[in-house]
Design a protein around this motif. Structure first.
Motif, PDB file in Angstrom:
ATOM      1  N   THR A  53       0.838  -1.206   0.000  1.00 35.47           N
ATOM      2  CA  THR A  53       0.000   0.000   0.000  1.00 35.47           C
ATOM      3  C   THR A  53       0.866   1.246   0.000  1.00 35.47           C
ATOM      4  N   ILE A 109       2.344   1.583  -3.541  1.00 37.94           N
ATOM      5  CA  ILE A 109       1.333   1.943  -4.542  1.00 37.94           C
ATOM      6  C   ILE A 109       0.858   3.377  -4.337  1.00 37.94           C
ATOM      7  N   ARG A 110       0.698   3.808  -3.109  1.00 36.51           N
ATOM      8  CA  ARG A 110       0.291   5.199  -2.851  1.00 36.51           C
ATOM      9  C   ARG A 110       1.340   6.179  -3.375  1.00 36.51           C
ATOM     10  N   GLN A 111       2.592   5.849  -3.190  1.00 33.20           N
ATOM     11  CA  GLN A 111       3.658   6.723  -3.692  1.00 33.20           C
ATOM     12  C   GLN A 111       3.625   6.789  -5.219  1.00 33.20           C
ATOM     13  N   LEU A 112       3.408   5.658  -5.851  1.00 35.52           N
ATOM     14  CA  LEU A 112       3.348   5.621  -7.306  1.00 35.52           C
ATOM     15  C   LEU A 112       2.092   6.291  -7.846  1.00 35.52           C
ATOM     16  N   ALA A 113       0.956   5.988  -7.257  1.00 35.63           N
ATOM     17  CA  ALA A 113      -0.330   6.476  -7.768  1.00 35.63           C
ATOM     18  C   ALA A 113      -0.538   7.955  -7.519  1.00 35.63           C
ATOM     19  N   TYR A 114      -0.175   8.428  -6.341  1.00 41.29           N
ATOM     20  CA  TYR A 114      -0.427   9.821  -5.985  1.00 41.29           C
ATOM     21  C   TYR A 114       0.790  10.704  -6.143  1.00 41.29           C
ATOM     22  N   LEU A 133      -6.526   8.542 -13.573  1.00 43.20           N
ATOM     23  CA  LEU A 133      -5.370   7.850 -13.020  1.00 43.20           C
ATOM     24  C   LEU A 133      -4.366   8.839 -12.440  1.00 43.20           C
ATOM     25  N   LYS A 134      -4.161   9.945 -13.151  1.00 43.90           N
ATOM     26  CA  LYS A 134      -3.205  10.954 -12.689  1.00 43.90           C
ATOM     27  C   LYS A 134      -3.660  11.581 -11.373  1.00 43.90           C
ATOM     28  N   ARG A 148      -5.610  10.212  -9.130  1.00 42.82           N
ATOM     29  CA  ARG A 148      -5.545   9.214  -8.067  1.00 42.82           C
ATOM     30  C   ARG A 148      -4.123   9.011  -7.635  1.00 42.82           C
TER      31      ARG A 148
END
Length: 190
Positions: A27, A30-35, A187-188, A190
């Motif tokens: 998590t 993924i948070r670092q990558l997504a946001y 996506l960007k 998020r």
């Protein structure tokens, strides 16, 4: 990840307490990558130090490359292009369309550094041919606007369509580009 990388297995730390679970570490990554957030922003949400969050990101990316690299992180094959063509034709009505690029979302910067564009320009891309309106085309194309270089792979719309056929093409092309842009915008964000 947990089954493939020892880092993601929950262990007892030096203080004798259980460390983070695989879910927590994934998590964080993924948070670092997504946001696009910095590692130190996860300390409140996950109670995770900046160092641990940064390590989780590194191990996560290495794990994704190791697990999925051969299948998904490679140059597209002829079969991949055929699948892409099928989806875009079914969804947007454009046979041979590979995708859409948009200057305002900096897609061209990513695309210009992409080996896919290099392969297209140098003629090394797989010959993923298709037929449209009874005509044979050797390679697919990307939808773009007037600002893109004049490569055969960029299909630009008519600025002032003069007949119904060109008006319909412009409308369908802009609709397809907007759908793709909206998906990337979501996506960007998020």
């Amino acid at each position: 990840m947990e089954g493939e990388n020892r880092y993601f297995k929950q262990r007892v730390n030096a203080a004798g307490k259980l460390g983070f679970t695989a879910l927590q570490k994934c998590t964080a990554a993924i948070r670092q990558l997504a946001y696009g957030v910095a590692s130190d922003l996860l300390d409140e949400y996950l109670q995770m130090s900046e160092r641990t969050a940064r390590e989780a990101l590194g191990h996560f990316c290495s794990g994704v490359i190791r697990l999925y690299g051969r299948t998904y992180l490679r140059r597209p094959t002829w079969t991949d292009f055929q699948r892409i063509y099928d989806v875009h034709e079914r969804v947007h009505g454009f046979p041979g369309m590979i995708g859409s690029i948009d200057w305002s979302h900096n897609d061209i910067n990513v695309f210009e550094s992409s080996p896919v564009l290099e392969d297209l320009i140098s003629g090394l891309a797989p010959s993923a041919s298709f037929y449209a309106n009874g005509n044979f085309y050797q390679r697919g194309y990307y939808l773009g606007d007037e600002i893109y270089p004049k490569y055969a792979t960029f299909i630009k719309t008519f600025t002032d369509p003069i007949d119904e056929k060109r008006k319909l093409f412009k409308k369908k092309k802009e609709s397809a580009r907007k759908g793709i842009e909206r998906a990337f915008s979501v996506l960007k964000r998020r």
